[in-house]
Design a protein around this motif. Structure first.
Motif, PDB file in Angstrom:
ATOM      1  N   PRO A   1       0.833  -1.206   0.000  1.00 48.25           N
ATOM      2  CA  PRO A   1       0.000   0.000   0.000  1.00 48.25           C
ATOM      3  C   PRO A   1       0.865   1.253   0.000  1.00 48.25           C
ATOM      4  O   PRO A   1       2.020   1.229   0.412  1.00 48.25           O
ATOM      5  N   SER A   2       0.308   2.359  -0.476  1.00 47.63           N
ATOM      6  CA  SER A   2       1.043   3.616  -0.495  1.00 47.63           C
ATOM      7  C   SER A   2       1.163   4.160   0.919  1.00 47.63           C
ATOM      8  O   SER A   2       0.474   3.742   1.837  1.00 47.63           O
ATOM      9  N   ALA A   3       2.059   5.128   1.085  1.00 50.77           N
ATOM     10  CA  ALA A   3       2.279   5.698   2.414  1.00 50.77           C
ATOM     11  C   ALA A   3       1.009   6.335   2.961  1.00 50.77           C
ATOM     12  O   ALA A   3       0.789   6.374   4.171  1.00 50.77           O
ATOM     13  N   ALA A   4       0.142   6.797   2.049  1.00 49.32           N
ATOM     14  CA  ALA A   4      -1.087   7.457   2.489  1.00 49.32           C
ATOM     15  C   ALA A   4      -2.083   6.492   3.102  1.00 49.32           C
ATOM     16  O   ALA A   4      -3.011   6.906   3.789  1.00 49.32           O
ATOM     17  N   THR A   5      -1.908   5.195   2.828  1.00 49.50           N
ATOM     18  CA  THR A   5      -2.886   4.228   3.329  1.00 49.50           C
ATOM     19  C   THR A   5      -2.375   3.440   4.516  1.00 49.50           C
ATOM     20  O   THR A   5      -2.969   2.448   4.902  1.00 49.50           O
ATOM     21  N   THR A   6      -1.243   3.862   5.098  1.00 47.92           N
ATOM     22  CA  THR A   6      -0.642   3.090   6.191  1.00 47.92           C
ATOM     23  C   THR A   6      -0.979   3.686   7.543  1.00 47.92           C
ATOM     24  O   THR A   6      -0.124   3.855   8.406  1.00 47.92           O
ATOM     25  N   ALA A   7      -2.228   3.996   7.738  1.00 46.98           N
ATOM     26  CA  ALA A   7      -2.656   4.522   9.032  1.00 46.98           C
ATOM     27  C   ALA A   7      -2.595   3.429  10.075  1.00 46.98           C
ATOM     28  O   ALA A   7      -2.546   2.250   9.757  1.00 46.98           O
ATOM     29  N   ALA A   8      -2.599   3.847  11.354  1.00 42.37           N
ATOM     30  CA  ALA A   8      -2.523   2.851  12.431  1.00 42.37           C
ATOM     31  C   ALA A   8      -3.687   1.887  12.335  1.00 42.37           C
ATOM     32  O   ALA A   8      -4.760   2.222  11.863  1.00 42.37           O
ATOM     33  N   ALA A   9      -3.467   0.652  12.797  1.00 40.45           N
ATOM     34  CA  ALA A   9      -4.480  -0.397  12.702  1.00 40.45           C
ATOM     35  C   ALA A   9      -5.723  -0.015  13.510  1.00 40.45           C
ATOM     36  O   ALA A   9      -5.637   0.552  14.583  1.00 40.45           O
ATOM     37  N   LYS A  10      -6.893  -0.340  12.944  1.00 37.83           N
ATOM     38  CA  LYS A  10      -8.147  -0.074  13.620  1.00 37.83           C
ATOM     39  C   LYS A  10      -8.450  -1.196  14.609  1.00 37.83           C
ATOM     40  O   LYS A  10      -7.888  -2.276  14.514  1.00 37.83           O
ATOM     41  N   PRO A  11      -9.352  -0.969  15.543  1.00 38.72           N
ATOM     42  CA  PRO A  11      -9.720  -2.033  16.476  1.00 38.72           C
ATOM     43  C   PRO A  11     -10.221  -3.261  15.720  1.00 38.72           C
ATOM     44  O   PRO A  11     -10.983  -3.153  14.767  1.00 38.72           O
ATOM     45  N   GLY A  12      -9.768  -4.428  16.147  1.00 41.82           N
ATOM     46  CA  GLY A  12     -10.177  -5.663  15.510  1.00 41.82           C
ATOM     47  C   GLY A  12      -9.313  -6.062  14.335  1.00 41.82           C
ATOM     48  O   GLY A  12      -9.466  -7.141  13.784  1.00 41.82           O
ATOM     49  N   VAL A  13      -8.383  -5.188  13.941  1.00 43.34           N
ATOM     50  CA  VAL A  13      -7.474  -5.473  12.839  1.00 43.34           C
ATOM     51  C   VAL A  13      -6.112  -5.809  13.426  1.00 43.34           C
ATOM     52  O   VAL A  13      -5.700  -5.206  14.419  1.00 43.34           O
ATOM     53  N   PRO A  14      -5.384  -6.793  12.859  1.00 44.88           N
ATOM     54  CA  PRO A  14      -4.066  -7.151  13.408  1.00 44.88           C
ATOM     55  C   PRO A  14      -3.186  -5.934  13.641  1.00 44.88           C
ATOM     56  O   PRO A  14      -3.234  -4.958  12.889  1.00 44.88           O
ATOM     57  N   GLY A  15      -2.360  -6.020  14.717  1.00 48.60           N
ATOM     58  CA  GLY A  15      -1.520  -4.894  15.099  1.00 48.60           C
ATOM     59  C   GLY A  15      -0.509  -4.505  14.050  1.00 48.60           C
ATOM     60  O   GLY A  15      -0.008  -5.325  13.299  1.00 48.60           O
ATOM     61  N   GLY A  16      -0.185  -3.214  14.010  1.00 50.32           N
ATOM     62  CA  GLY A  16       0.759  -2.682  13.043  1.00 50.32           C
ATOM     63  C   GLY A  16       0.028  -2.066  11.871  1.00 50.32           C
ATOM     64  O   GLY A  16      -1.141  -2.343  11.628  1.00 50.32           O
ATOM     65  N   THR A  17       0.716  -1.201  11.140  1.00 47.90           N
ATOM     66  CA  THR A  17       0.108  -0.604   9.954  1.00 47.90           C
ATOM     67  C   THR A  17       0.069  -1.633   8.831  1.00 47.90           C
ATOM     68  O   THR A  17       0.716  -2.679   8.898  1.00 47.90           O
ATOM     69  N   GLU A  18      -0.667  -1.318   7.783  1.00 50.06           N
ATOM     70  CA  GLU A  18      -0.753  -2.223   6.639  1.00 50.06           C
ATOM     71  C   GLU A  18       0.627  -2.476   6.040  1.00 50.06           C
ATOM     72  O   GLU A  18       0.971  -3.609   5.686  1.00 50.06           O
ATOM     73  N   ALA A  19       1.414  -1.400   5.922  1.00 51.26           N
ATOM     74  CA  ALA A  19       2.749  -1.536   5.337  1.00 51.26           C
ATOM     75  C   ALA A  19       3.654  -2.394   6.213  1.00 51.26           C
ATOM     76  O   ALA A  19       4.428  -3.214   5.711  1.00 51.26           O
ATOM     77  N   GLU A  20       3.549  -2.216   7.525  1.00 51.28           N
ATOM     78  CA  GLU A  20       4.384  -2.999   8.448  1.00 51.28           C
ATOM     79  C   GLU A  20       4.007  -4.474   8.408  1.00 51.28           C
ATOM     80  O   GLU A  20       4.876  -5.355   8.406  1.00 51.28           O
ATOM     81  N   ARG A  21       2.700  -4.744   8.384  1.00 51.78           N
ATOM     82  CA  ARG A  21       2.262  -6.142   8.337  1.00 51.78           C
ATOM     83  C   ARG A  21       2.650  -6.795   7.019  1.00 51.78           C
ATOM     84  O   ARG A  21       3.052  -7.954   6.976  1.00 51.78           O
ATOM     85  N   LEU A  22       2.523  -6.051   5.921  1.00 53.84           N
ATOM     86  CA  LEU A  22       2.884  -6.606   4.624  1.00 53.84           C
ATOM     87  C   LEU A  22       4.376  -6.912   4.557  1.00 53.84           C
ATOM     88  O   LEU A  22       4.789  -7.962   4.061  1.00 53.84           O
ATOM     89  N   ALA A  23       5.206  -6.001   5.080  1.00 49.93           N
ATOM     90  CA  ALA A  23       6.652  -6.224   5.082  1.00 49.93           C
ATOM     91  C   ALA A  23       7.008  -7.439   5.935  1.00 49.93           C
ATOM     92  O   ALA A  23       7.851  -8.261   5.552  1.00 49.93           O
ATOM     93  N   ALA A  24       6.353  -7.568   7.086  1.00 52.57           N
ATOM     94  CA  ALA A  24       6.609  -8.717   7.951  1.00 52.57           C
ATOM     95  C   ALA A  24       6.140 -10.011   7.290  1.00 52.57           C
ATOM     96  O   ALA A  24       6.788 -11.062   7.406  1.00 52.57           O
ATOM     97  N   ALA A  25       5.027  -9.941   6.574  1.00 49.70           N
ATOM     98  CA  ALA A  25       4.517 -11.127   5.881  1.00 49.70           C
ATOM     99  C   ALA A  25       5.446 -11.541   4.743  1.00 49.70           C
ATOM    100  O   ALA A  25       5.690 -12.732   4.523  1.00 49.70           O
ATOM    101  N   GLN A  26       5.988 -10.566   4.036  1.00 51.01           N
ATOM    102  CA  GLN A  26       6.946 -10.862   2.973  1.00 51.01           C
ATOM    103  C   GLN A  26       8.190 -11.550   3.538  1.00 51.01           C
ATOM    104  O   GLN A  26       8.713 -12.505   2.949  1.00 51.01           O
ATOM    105  N   ASP A  27       8.630 -11.085   4.697  1.00 54.88           N
ATOM    106  CA  ASP A  27       9.791 -11.703   5.336  1.00 54.88           C
ATOM    107  C   ASP A  27       9.472 -13.133   5.759  1.00 54.88           C
ATOM    108  O   ASP A  27      10.299 -14.043   5.622  1.00 54.88           O
TER     109      ASP A  27
END
Length: 235
Positions: free
Chosen positions: A36-62
């Protein structure tokens, strides 16, 4: 011949479906465009896994790299590609009748195999699998799993996953077959006790709108035919 090719197409779909074995991807990282773009990496909402979308995607890629996900997926698909080639060869055998040039038949078989492979799109699968992990797990969980898969135990799990799956299939397959046969016997016993329960030929129960053609006699193709009635013409 048409029936052979239709059965083959169905087999391709089944094999493709069975290829989703979560144990592969070492060298190829999902395309950067899927992040996702930097504009869409807001903090995780309640009920959504912790971390921003970009952080979770990077961790998933790893994690996918640590699991050698892509490498194993490619190996599984290559094996299935060989099986598909054998099925295609058998399904198109009636064409080897002198009416089709050998080179044309060989080209047809190669085209069918290539079409199957191109439709699978392994890299797209890896990208989509990565997004699934990023959607379900937190950054800490993804990092923890990646750390495990880099240990000796984690590498052993990846190495022997297919072996374990094969053995489990050898256990589960016959049991599933026995379970289906047992359920069919219950139906047969019920129908024997209630011969007038349904005005239909003897055979497995089918959804409304379908009718059942009993299988041929012993020594012939045992597969019954299920026919879908044609739709009524529109007025």
């Amino acid at each position: 011949m048409k029936r052979h090719l239709l059965c083959l197409t169905a087999a391709m779909c089944v094999l493709a479906a069975c290829s989703k074995n979560p144990s592969s991807s070492q060298t190829a990282q999902p395309a950067a465009s899927s992040a996702p773009s930097a504009a869409t990496t807001a903090a995780a909402k309640p009920g959504v896994p912790g971390g921003t979308e970009a952080e979770r995607l990077a961790a998933a890629q790893d994690l996918i790299r640590a699991m050698t996900y892509r490498d194993t997926l490619i190996a599984v698909l290559e094996q299935q590609k060989t099986q598909i080639a054998d099925r295609i060869k058998g399904a198109t055998a009636p064409l080897a009748n002198g009416k089709v040039k050998p080179e044309e038949l060989a080209a047809l078989r190669k085209n069918m195999v290539d079409t199957y492979w191109n439709a699978i799109k392994p890299d797209d699968l890896v990208n989509q699998y990565t997004e699934v992990y990023a959607h379900i797990f937190t950054v800490d969980e993804l990092n923890g799993m990646a750390e495990f898969y880099r240990t000796a135990a984690g590498k052993a799990l990846v190495k022997h996953t297919q072996d374990v799956s094969k053995k489990i299939g050898e256990i589960f397959g016959p049991r599933m077959q026995a379970a289906v046969m047992a359920a069919q016997k219950v139906e047969r016993d019920f129908m024997a006790a209630h011969p007038n329960a349904m005005a239909r030929p003897s055979g497995p129960m089918l959804p409304p709108g379908l009718h059942y053609t009993p299988p041929p006699k012993a020594g012939t193709n045992p597969t019954p035919t299920v026919v879908v009635p044609p739709a009524a013409p529109s007025k």
